[in-house]
Design an enzyme around this catalytic site. Sequence first.
Site, mmCIF file in Angstrom:
data_model
loop_
_atom_site.group_PDB
_atom_site.id
_atom_site.type_symbol
_atom_site.label_atom_id
_atom_site.label_comp_id
_atom_site.label_asym_id
_atom_site.label_seq_id
_atom_site.Cartn_x
_atom_site.Cartn_y
_atom_site.Cartn_z
ATOM 1 N N LYS A 5 0.870 -1.181 0.000
ATOM 2 C CA LYS A 5 0.000 0.000 0.000
ATOM 3 C C LYS A 5 0.913 1.241 0.000
ATOM 4 C CE LYS A 5 -4.594 0.649 1.864
ATOM 5 N NZ LYS A 5 -5.612 0.195 2.822
ATOM 6 N N GLU A 7 -19.855 -5.600 9.663
ATOM 7 C CA GLU A 7 -20.847 -4.868 10.465
ATOM 8 C C GLU A 7 -21.953 -5.790 10.975
ATOM 9 O OE1 GLU A 7 -19.633 -3.900 7.554
ATOM 10 O OE2 GLU A 7 -18.660 -1.990 7.990
ATOM 11 N N ARG A 24 -25.770 -2.329 6.515
ATOM 12 C CA ARG A 24 -25.441 -3.757 6.385
ATOM 13 C C ARG A 24 -26.048 -4.566 7.529
ATOM 14 N NH1 ARG A 24 -20.796 -5.154 3.233
ATOM 15 N NH2 ARG A 24 -21.322 -4.418 1.147
HETATM 16 C C1 LIG Z 1 -19.158 -2.350 4.410
HETATM 17 C C2 LIG Z 1 -17.973 -1.434 4.501
HETATM 18 N N1 LIG Z 1 -17.419 -1.213 5.714
HETATM 19 C C3 LIG Z 1 -16.353 -0.377 5.830
HETATM 20 C C4 LIG Z 1 -15.848 0.248 4.721
HETATM 21 C C5 LIG Z 1 -14.706 1.235 4.865
HETATM 22 N N2 LIG Z 1 -13.520 0.761 4.113
HETATM 23 C C6 LIG Z 1 -13.228 1.227 2.919
HETATM 24 S S1 LIG Z 1 -11.860 0.540 2.284
HETATM 25 C C7 LIG Z 1 -11.624 -0.398 3.689
HETATM 26 C C8 LIG Z 1 -10.466 -1.301 3.816
HETATM 27 C C9 LIG Z 1 -10.375 -2.215 2.624
HETATM 28 O O1 LIG Z 1 -9.245 -3.044 2.781
HETATM 29 P P1 LIG Z 1 -8.836 -3.993 1.580
HETATM 30 O O2 LIG Z 1 -10.040 -4.668 1.062
HETATM 31 O O3 LIG Z 1 -7.733 -4.843 2.064
HETATM 32 O O4 LIG Z 1 -8.357 -2.977 0.446
HETATM 33 P P2 LIG Z 1 -7.055 -2.039 0.494
HETATM 34 O O5 LIG Z 1 -7.541 -0.673 0.958
HETATM 35 O O6 LIG Z 1 -6.088 -2.653 1.417
HETATM 36 O O7 LIG Z 1 -6.564 -2.004 -0.927
HETATM 37 C C10 LIG Z 1 -12.637 -0.154 4.590
HETATM 38 C C11 LIG Z 1 -12.749 -0.779 5.931
HETATM 39 C C12 LIG Z 1 -16.478 0.007 3.482
HETATM 40 N N3 LIG Z 1 -16.076 0.630 2.334
HETATM 41 N N4 LIG Z 1 -17.511 -0.842 3.399
HETATM 42 MG MG LIG Z 2 -5.745 -4.542 2.072
#
Ligand SMILES: Cc1ncc(C[n+]2csc(CCOP(=O)(O)OP(=O)(O)O)c2C)c(N)n1
Ligand SMILES: [Mg+2]
Length: 663
Positions: free
Chosen positions: A301, A388, A416
């Site tokens: 990242k 959630e 959710r």
């Molecule tokens: C249902 C839901 N809960 C929380 C979020 C907030 N959120 C956005 S991106 C993220 C982390 C995603 O991590 P990952 O899938 O590993 O992708 P990365 O950012 O590491 O590329 C979160 C918790 C969301 N978008 N949707």
């Molecule tokens: Mg990730």
Amino acid sequence: MSRYLDMIDGPAHVKKLTLPQLHQLAEEIRYELITKLSKNGGHLGPNLGVVELTMALHYVFTTPKDKFVWDVSHQIYVHKILTGRKDRFHTIRTTDGLNGFALRTESEHDCYGAGHAGTALSAALGMCAARDQRGTDEQIISIFGDAALTNGISFEGLNNISTTTKKFIGILNDNEWSIAKNVGAIASYLNKLITNPRYNRLQKDFERWLRRMPKGDLAIKLGHKAEEAFKGAVNDITLQQNPASTESDGRGGFGSSLIFEEMGLRYLGPIDGHDLPLLINCLEFAKTCDHPVVLHVLTKKGKGYDVAIQQPEKFHGTGPYDVQTGASPAAKPGVAPAWQDVFGQTMVKLCQNNNNIVGITAAMPSGTGLKFLEKAMPQKYYDVGIAEEHAVLFAAGMATMGFHPVCAIYSTFLQRSYDIIIHDVALQDLPVIFCMDRAGLSPQDGPTHHGLFDISYLRCVPNIIAMAPKDEDELVDMMFTATHQNHPTFIRYPRGAGEGVPIKDQPRMLEIGKAEVIQNFFNTGGRKVALFGLGNMMSVARKAAMELTAEGFDVAIVNPRFTKPIDAGTTEFYGRAADLVVTLEDHVLPGGYGSSVLELFSEKQIQTPVVRIGWPDKFIEHASSVEYLREKHGLTVPSTVAQVKAHFATAVEVSATKFPVVA
Ligand SMILES: Cc1ncc(C[n+]2csc(CCOP(=O)(O)OP(=O)(O)O)c2C)c(N)n1
Ligand SMILES: [Mg+2]
Ligand SMILES: CC(=O)[C@@H](O)[C@H](O)COP(=O)(O)O
């Protein structure tokens, strides 16, 4: 110096580049991301991590015929740059600019919209099923993050793939981070997978082989053979790691530790997600698989921008920053503390004074402010991952044991958990507290993230208490009051800075269902207007009251405080006393607070007209600021004043035409 990026007007141009040119293009894209996002911010870290992956996808596959389904899709900026939107990239997440997520209406290359995590596997599988129904041959690729795998829907999708389709390509983009560090058994499983020294050595051999793999069918067949050998070796490692798993799995081998294999998908990887030739070869290989396959890529990242690598949480979704240092601009003097920080600091105090209170987040410790509790009292803090539904069930379980759990979940993400709220928490009347930040606009994220529906979706649920504080001092009162209730209690408050009021040392216990009269009628003889300013809209109500008073109106101001149960007595009193009632809410109008006032007036046969100010019955677009959207959709002081004056002007006209004055 001319850039290769200047030659990319669409994904087809990517295919024409040589490997050295592709490497150069990757650097140009990183430069574009880092420089262009510094002005307005955005999801810089995630996108820096998928530059090579996205390029390889477009090198091997052909959108829009082939479909890329992105999980959350906050990491879609590179895809947007490569699919004809590079000239507008600087507008992303700004008024009338590109959306920060996948958007079907924005491009034919965006086959599926997102914003909430966990949707990519299931949606992609649905597309595969549609393709198989038609007998067509488009490739469908689901790109999901390691933290997206902590979301239950991801596993619902994974569970269904192998029995639904023969052709499915999943890309697990594993950077070991959610917004914060990824959590749970999935995170440690993936970490174990990629840190096993023997596995790694074997993996390197496999990668070297794949990298050397010549093009053509023979290579592909050899690839499958090599892959089987690789799997066999993995099983051996697994067996040595878990000698207990000596039972045959009935498939001629021993139980593999690879979740995906256990779920009927062919697992490939993990491979270096920044190694372009390797990525291209693996995707070419995956393309030929006549069996669902998941390619596990390891990415960093923030890759290519040291400050983003060093601060993955800050640069997951950052505001504007100095390109040279990564520093955010200094906070403007006098800006009030953020609602989330007041919430987080209050949680620490509540937990210090009451051993039964715990804080639960679904992978959002910073955004919710629960990071304060994580730091001060880690034993009272739970991060359950992007889950959630599970977070609320977990809280319900704790509540049956006498605890008072606080679920800190954004209004939009709490959608959710709706069935759990009804079926598990409200039906059993459990004292779970829900602190819903981002209730109102998340302007730059847009319609997937605005929290504009919670009053409606909660108002119909029996047994609950729902509140909206007018300022951060009242937030503290409401949190304190909530910890003394034996019912599910919801508190909604907006993103960003509070009202800047002092916060009492000792919070006050509020009377449930009781509104606060801020200003009574003065009986000046002017037309009586009662303003009901809910939550953060109280600031609009106060200013509108001043302007209306200056125009000769007699104005009362009420702080409703509760959206369930509403204060029927106070509302009825002012409804009967006023010539006009105005409700103001940072929420959609259908089923919102204003609707509950209309319902009460109908029940009590109160004829006083009601003007409801709130968001219209539509999805509100993204924009640079809350102010812009409020201006555009009429949630401002001038609009409130204008609507009151227009009402009376029309009322006079109607009475004049209906009952002409007899000379
Ligand atoms: C249902 C839901 N809960 C929380 C979020 C907030 N959120 C956005 S991106 C993220 C982390 C995603 O991590 P990952 O899938 O590993 O992708 P990365 O950012 O590491 O590329 C979160 C918790 C969301 N978008 N949707
Ligand atoms: Mg990730
Ligand atoms: C993509 C996603 O869902 C999160 O990164 C979200 O954008 C965070 O929003 P806040 O910046 O309001 O915390």
